[in-house]
Design a protein around this motif. Structure first.
Motif, PDB file in Angstrom:
ATOM      1  N   VAL A   1     -44.325 -20.020 -17.830  1.00  0.00           N
ATOM      2  CA  VAL A   1     -44.991 -18.759 -18.387  1.00  0.00           C
ATOM      3  C   VAL A   1     -45.233 -17.711 -17.311  1.00  0.00           C
ATOM      4  O   VAL A   1     -44.908 -16.507 -17.578  1.00  0.00           O
ATOM      5  CB  VAL A   1     -45.835 -18.927 -19.080  1.00  0.00           C
ATOM      6  CG1 VAL A   1     -45.369 -19.975 -20.398  1.00  0.00           C
ATOM      7  CG2 VAL A   1     -47.205 -19.620 -18.725  1.00  0.00           C
ATOM      8  N   THR A   2     -45.976 -18.340 -16.333  1.00  0.00           N
ATOM      9  CA  THR A   2     -46.493 -17.413 -15.092  1.00  0.00           C
ATOM     10  C   THR A   2     -45.351 -16.809 -14.339  1.00  0.00           C
ATOM     11  O   THR A   2     -45.364 -15.489 -13.852  1.00  0.00           O
ATOM     12  CB  THR A   2     -47.617 -17.910 -14.302  1.00  0.00           C
ATOM     13  OG1 THR A   2     -47.094 -18.980 -13.679  1.00  0.00           O
ATOM     14  CG2 THR A   2     -48.782 -17.957 -15.368  1.00  0.00           C
ATOM     15  N   ARG A   3     -44.355 -17.416 -14.327  1.00  0.00           N
ATOM     16  CA  ARG A   3     -43.095 -17.076 -13.298  1.00  0.00           C
ATOM     17  C   ARG A   3     -42.545 -15.618 -14.280  1.00  0.00           C
ATOM     18  O   ARG A   3     -42.041 -14.936 -13.595  1.00  0.00           O
ATOM     19  CB  ARG A   3     -42.045 -18.096 -13.654  1.00  0.00           C
ATOM     20  CG  ARG A   3     -40.690 -17.546 -12.809  1.00  0.00           C
ATOM     21  CD  ARG A   3     -39.839 -18.826 -12.768  1.00  0.00           C
ATOM     22  NE  ARG A   3     -39.240 -19.300 -13.971  1.00  0.00           N
ATOM     23  CZ  ARG A   3     -38.204 -18.737 -14.697  1.00  0.00           C
ATOM     24  NH1 ARG A   3     -37.690 -17.549 -14.196  1.00  0.00           N
ATOM     25  NH2 ARG A   3     -38.063 -19.286 -15.785  1.00  0.00           N
ATOM     26  N   ARG A   4     -42.761 -15.650 -15.623  1.00  0.00           N
ATOM     27  CA  ARG A   4     -42.328 -14.566 -16.521  1.00  0.00           C
ATOM     28  C   ARG A   4     -43.323 -13.588 -16.194  1.00  0.00           C
ATOM     29  O   ARG A   4     -43.276 -12.285 -17.061  1.00  0.00           O
ATOM     30  CB  ARG A   4     -42.118 -15.142 -17.851  1.00  0.00           C
ATOM     31  CG  ARG A   4     -40.897 -15.820 -18.030  1.00  0.00           C
ATOM     32  CD  ARG A   4     -41.004 -16.696 -19.665  1.00  0.00           C
ATOM     33  NE  ARG A   4     -39.525 -17.080 -19.853  1.00  0.00           N
ATOM     34  CZ  ARG A   4     -39.171 -18.299 -19.476  1.00  0.00           C
ATOM     35  NH1 ARG A   4     -39.999 -19.222 -18.702  1.00  0.00           N
ATOM     36  NH2 ARG A   4     -38.207 -18.639 -20.150  1.00  0.00           N
ATOM     37  N   GLY A   5     -44.550 -13.689 -15.825  1.00  0.00           N
ATOM     38  CA  GLY A   5     -45.552 -12.631 -15.636  1.00  0.00           C
ATOM     39  C   GLY A   5     -46.535 -12.758 -16.784  1.00  0.00           C
ATOM     40  O   GLY A   5     -47.377 -11.595 -16.971  1.00  0.00           O
ATOM     41  N   TYR A   6     -46.640 -13.871 -17.477  1.00  0.00           N
ATOM     42  CA  TYR A   6     -47.512 -13.814 -18.694  1.00  0.00           C
ATOM     43  C   TYR A   6     -48.824 -14.259 -18.142  1.00  0.00           C
ATOM     44  O   TYR A   6     -48.975 -15.233 -17.363  1.00  0.00           O
ATOM     45  CB  TYR A   6     -47.165 -14.950 -19.756  1.00  0.00           C
ATOM     46  CG  TYR A   6     -45.589 -14.646 -20.367  1.00  0.00           C
ATOM     47  CD1 TYR A   6     -44.928 -13.260 -19.808  1.00  0.00           C
ATOM     48  CD2 TYR A   6     -44.994 -15.383 -20.787  1.00  0.00           C
ATOM     49  CE1 TYR A   6     -43.498 -13.103 -20.602  1.00  0.00           C
ATOM     50  CE2 TYR A   6     -43.720 -15.302 -21.763  1.00  0.00           C
ATOM     51  CZ  TYR A   6     -43.349 -14.354 -21.342  1.00  0.00           C
ATOM     52  OH  TYR A   6     -41.670 -13.884 -21.660  1.00  0.00           O
ATOM     53  N   PHE A   7     -50.002 -13.688 -18.843  1.00  0.00           N
ATOM     54  CA  PHE A   7     -51.230 -14.232 -18.570  1.00  0.00           C
ATOM     55  C   PHE A   7     -51.624 -15.304 -19.354  1.00  0.00           C
ATOM     56  O   PHE A   7     -50.966 -15.835 -20.495  1.00  0.00           O
ATOM     57  CB  PHE A   7     -52.348 -13.096 -19.224  1.00  0.00           C
ATOM     58  CG  PHE A   7     -52.169 -11.819 -18.481  1.00  0.00           C
ATOM     59  CD1 PHE A   7     -53.059 -11.536 -17.387  1.00  0.00           C
ATOM     60  CD2 PHE A   7     -51.520 -10.709 -18.925  1.00  0.00           C
ATOM     61  CE1 PHE A   7     -53.214 -10.494 -16.635  1.00  0.00           C
ATOM     62  CE2 PHE A   7     -51.458  -9.649 -18.279  1.00  0.00           C
ATOM     63  CZ  PHE A   7     -52.350  -9.346 -17.149  1.00  0.00           C
ATOM     64  N   CYS A   8     -52.307 -16.235 -18.801  1.00  0.00           N
ATOM     65  CA  CYS A   8     -52.698 -17.368 -19.340  1.00  0.00           C
ATOM     66  C   CYS A   8     -54.185 -17.464 -19.718  1.00  0.00           C
ATOM     67  O   CYS A   8     -55.173 -17.458 -18.989  1.00  0.00           O
ATOM     68  CB  CYS A   8     -52.542 -18.853 -18.500  1.00  0.00           C
ATOM     69  SG  CYS A   8     -50.709 -18.980 -18.378  1.00  0.00           S
ATOM     70  N   SER A   9     -54.576 -17.588 -20.868  1.00  0.00           N
ATOM     71  CA  SER A   9     -56.107 -17.432 -21.280  1.00  0.00           C
ATOM     72  C   SER A   9     -56.897 -18.859 -21.827  1.00  0.00           C
ATOM     73  O   SER A   9     -56.024 -19.444 -22.522  1.00  0.00           O
ATOM     74  CB  SER A   9     -56.119 -16.506 -22.534  1.00  0.00           C
ATOM     75  OG  SER A   9     -57.521 -16.209 -22.870  1.00  0.00           O
ATOM     76  N   PHE A  10     -57.765 -19.083 -21.082  1.00  0.00           N
ATOM     77  CA  PHE A  10     -58.514 -20.322 -21.277  1.00  0.00           C
ATOM     78  C   PHE A  10     -59.583 -20.192 -22.090  1.00  0.00           C
ATOM     79  O   PHE A  10     -60.615 -19.628 -21.789  1.00  0.00           O
ATOM     80  CB  PHE A  10     -58.699 -21.031 -19.851  1.00  0.00           C
ATOM     81  CG  PHE A  10     -57.503 -21.364 -19.140  1.00  0.00           C
ATOM     82  CD1 PHE A  10     -56.895 -22.716 -19.323  1.00  0.00           C
ATOM     83  CD2 PHE A  10     -56.862 -20.276 -18.362  1.00  0.00           C
ATOM     84  CE1 PHE A  10     -55.767 -23.040 -18.500  1.00  0.00           C
ATOM     85  CE2 PHE A  10     -55.708 -20.692 -17.508  1.00  0.00           C
ATOM     86  CZ  PHE A  10     -55.202 -21.924 -17.812  1.00  0.00           C
ATOM     87  N   ALA A  11     -59.804 -21.146 -22.965  1.00  0.00           N
ATOM     88  CA  ALA A  11     -61.066 -21.210 -23.933  1.00  0.00           C
ATOM     89  C   ALA A  11     -61.902 -22.282 -23.539  1.00  0.00           C
ATOM     90  O   ALA A  11     -61.842 -23.010 -22.590  1.00  0.00           O
ATOM     91  CB  ALA A  11     -60.507 -21.267 -25.337  1.00  0.00           C
ATOM     92  N   GLY A  12     -62.773 -22.721 -24.460  1.00  0.00           N
ATOM     93  CA  GLY A  12     -63.775 -23.800 -24.155  1.00  0.00           C
ATOM     94  C   GLY A  12     -63.441 -24.944 -23.855  1.00  0.00           C
ATOM     95  O   GLY A  12     -63.804 -26.046 -23.161  1.00  0.00           O
ATOM     96  N   VAL A  13     -62.151 -25.349 -24.248  1.00  0.00           N
ATOM     97  CA  VAL A  13     -61.495 -26.736 -24.106  1.00  0.00           C
ATOM     98  C   VAL A  13     -61.512 -27.213 -22.814  1.00  0.00           C
ATOM     99  O   VAL A  13     -61.547 -28.195 -22.386  1.00  0.00           O
ATOM    100  CB  VAL A  13     -60.060 -26.697 -24.893  1.00  0.00           C
ATOM    101  CG1 VAL A  13     -59.328 -28.073 -24.341  1.00  0.00           C
ATOM    102  CG2 VAL A  13     -60.011 -26.350 -26.237  1.00  0.00           C
ATOM    103  N   VAL A  14     -61.433 -26.010 -21.779  1.00  0.00           N
ATOM    104  CA  VAL A  14     -61.134 -26.141 -20.146  1.00  0.00           C
ATOM    105  C   VAL A  14     -62.495 -27.070 -19.839  1.00  0.00           C
ATOM    106  O   VAL A  14     -62.454 -27.644 -18.822  1.00  0.00           O
ATOM    107  CB  VAL A  14     -60.888 -24.931 -19.417  1.00  0.00           C
ATOM    108  CG1 VAL A  14     -62.055 -24.309 -19.142  1.00  0.00           C
ATOM    109  CG2 VAL A  14     -60.275 -25.529 -17.971  1.00  0.00           C
TER     110      VAL A  14
END
Length: 241
Positions: free
Chosen positions: A151-164
């Motif tokens: 997904v980041t190869r496409r330039g999309y942001f990755c949003s991380f929630a409390g699961v991390v």
């Protein structure tokens, strides 16, 4: 006030159906530190279609499109695909809704917030088919490191929630390490996905620093630098807040 007290100076209120989206816009209009995202959630679109057919779905999507043009609105979402809660019979309506939201986001010039639950290949297929908006946020990122790279190869942001922050989320922390620094975001998904050590309680924006600290630890970034980076990334995704 509780969020501001721990340095969280603004929030994005997400609408998951037409009524909730209208309320999100009203809240953003009335509160200067609140912005809105509007959409029919992937699990909502099949319900609308089942209750009123294609005409009802198109009508609600048209109203979402009108809301998306409002200045208080910074994103179109949550939209996307959910193969966990939606039965196969509802997936055609879900896909039609996702495709419509992609176009709404492009027409309005707003970020697209993508809900992706057990649907990674179909999410990418549809975004590739339609042509993604300039800014795409993978909400509550749930993939592995390989999917993060895709997904980041496409330039999309990755949003991380409390699961991390969860002990059993080592795969998600590996995914976090695979995301370029300029594409990392954090979120609450309140009232769900409460970070450790408050897991089991309702989540809220004042608990976001717990997720931020975990991001800093995993990435081995200084905490102050992490905060500055996340603010900059948030504004790249959603505009100045």
């Amino acid at each position: 006030a509780a969020a501001a007290g721990v340095g969280v100076s603004g929030v994005i209120q997400v609408g998951c159906d037409l009524t909730g989206s209208q309320w999100a816009v009203e809240a953003a209009r009335d509160w200067p530190n609140v912005w809105a995202a509007v959409a029919l959630h992937p699990n909502e679109a099949p319900r609308v279609h089942a209750a009123g057919g294609l005409t009802a779905l198109e009508s609600e999507l048209g109203q979402i499109a009108e809301l998306a043009r409002r200045p208080e609105v910074r994103a179109v979402g949550e939209t996307g695909m959910d193969f966990y809660r939606t039965e196969p019979s509802g997936r055609a309506a879900q896909e039609e809704s996702f495709r419509a939201h992609i176009q709404i986001a492009k027409d309005a010039g707003k970020a697209l917030v993508v809900h992706d639950r057990e649907a990674h290949p179909d999410i990418l297929r549809i975004l590739d088919d339609e042509g993604a908006p300039d800014r795409v946020v993978m909400h509550c990122f749930s993939g592995d490191a390989d999917f993060a790279r895709e997904v980041t190869r496409r330039g999309y942001f990755c949003s991380f929630a409390g699961v991390v922050t969860f002990k059993n989320a080592s795969g998600l922390r590996d995914a976090l390490l695979a995301v370029p620094p300029e594409l990392v975001l954090v979120e609450t998904d309140a009232p769900f996905l409460t970070p450790v050590p408050h897991r089991g309680r309702p989540n809220a924006s004042y608990l976001l620093p717990l997720t931020v600290r975990t991001v800093a630890e995993v990435r081995q970034w200084p905490l102050a630098e992490t905060c500055d980076r996340l603010v900059a990334n948030t504004e790249s995704a959603f505009g100045a807040l």
